[in-house]
Design an enzyme around this catalytic site. Structure first.
Site, mmCIF file in Angstrom:
data_model
loop_
_atom_site.group_PDB
_atom_site.id
_atom_site.type_symbol
_atom_site.label_atom_id
_atom_site.label_comp_id
_atom_site.label_asym_id
_atom_site.label_seq_id
_atom_site.Cartn_x
_atom_site.Cartn_y
_atom_site.Cartn_z
ATOM 1 N N GLU A 173 41.917 49.708 32.266
ATOM 2 C CA GLU A 173 41.341 48.613 31.665
ATOM 3 C C GLU A 173 40.180 47.570 33.154
ATOM 4 O OE1 GLU A 173 43.928 49.279 28.188
ATOM 5 O OE2 GLU A 173 44.650 48.818 30.421
ATOM 6 N N ASN A 214 33.547 42.107 36.083
ATOM 7 C CA ASN A 214 34.096 42.226 37.258
ATOM 8 C C ASN A 214 33.705 42.737 38.579
ATOM 9 O OD1 ASN A 214 35.473 42.325 39.733
ATOM 10 N ND2 ASN A 214 37.778 41.963 38.611
ATOM 11 N N TYR A 219 35.933 51.422 41.850
ATOM 12 C CA TYR A 219 36.528 52.388 40.562
ATOM 13 C C TYR A 219 35.322 53.861 40.365
ATOM 14 C CZ TYR A 219 39.622 48.884 39.609
ATOM 15 O OH TYR A 219 40.437 48.043 39.102
ATOM 16 N N ALA A 256 45.113 44.881 42.859
ATOM 17 C CA ALA A 256 44.740 43.849 43.347
ATOM 18 C C ALA A 256 44.250 43.216 45.816
ATOM 19 C CB ALA A 256 45.113 42.131 43.199
#
Length: 151
Positions: free
Chosen positions: A105, A110, A117, A72
């Site tokens: 995951e 999102n 990613y 994050a």
């Protein structure tokens, strides 16, 4: 901007937990981070700017596999490439200890995270139905194959 990426310490956990609770509906507690720090194999990094923690990553390592459990960036530091840098550094650390694949995951909704990613080289492997609560949602399982050091 001067940004430092370094290993997370117990002193960082308070700040990390604040970013965690701002980002996730079911955040890890401070104790969960402290527990993750107990294992020398796990890779926990923070990004620091002007001595403020602005992001972090937690990767559990078991033999040649890594699992990114949390990553994050503080809202104030979004969009500045912090997520990419912290993941790149985690990949380097993982490669050094012989990790060959990294999994994670992510909520199917999102899009910013999925975009990051994919940019970092993760591929979608499949879906875990109802993996998340609050709100109930499926997860993509994503995988990254680590480049051997020197490749």
């Amino acid at each position: 901007q001067d940004m430092l990426i370094r290993r997370m310490t117990a002193q960082d956990v308070e700040k990390v937990a604040l970013i965690e609770s701002a980002n996730f509906t079911q955040p890890w507690s401070k104790n969960a981070f402290i527990a993750a720090l107990q294992s020398k194999d796990n890779i926990l990094l923070v990004a620091e700017h002007d001595s403020e923690i602005i992001g972090y990553i937690c990767m559990y390592v078991v033999l040649d596999e890594g699992e990114i459990t949390n990553v994050a960036v503080a809202y104030s530091a979004r969009g500045g490439g912090v997520g990419s840098l912290i993941m790149q550094e985690a990949f380097v650390c993982a490669a050094k200890v012989g990790v060959q694949r990294i999994v994670l995951e992510v909520r199917v909704s999102n899009e910013p995270a999925i975009g990051l990613y994919k940019k970092m080289g993760f591929k979608e492997l499949g879906i875990r139905k109802g993996f998340y609560d609050m709100p109930k949602e499926d997860a993509y399982i994503m995988e990254y194959i680590v480049q051997k050091v020197g490749e």
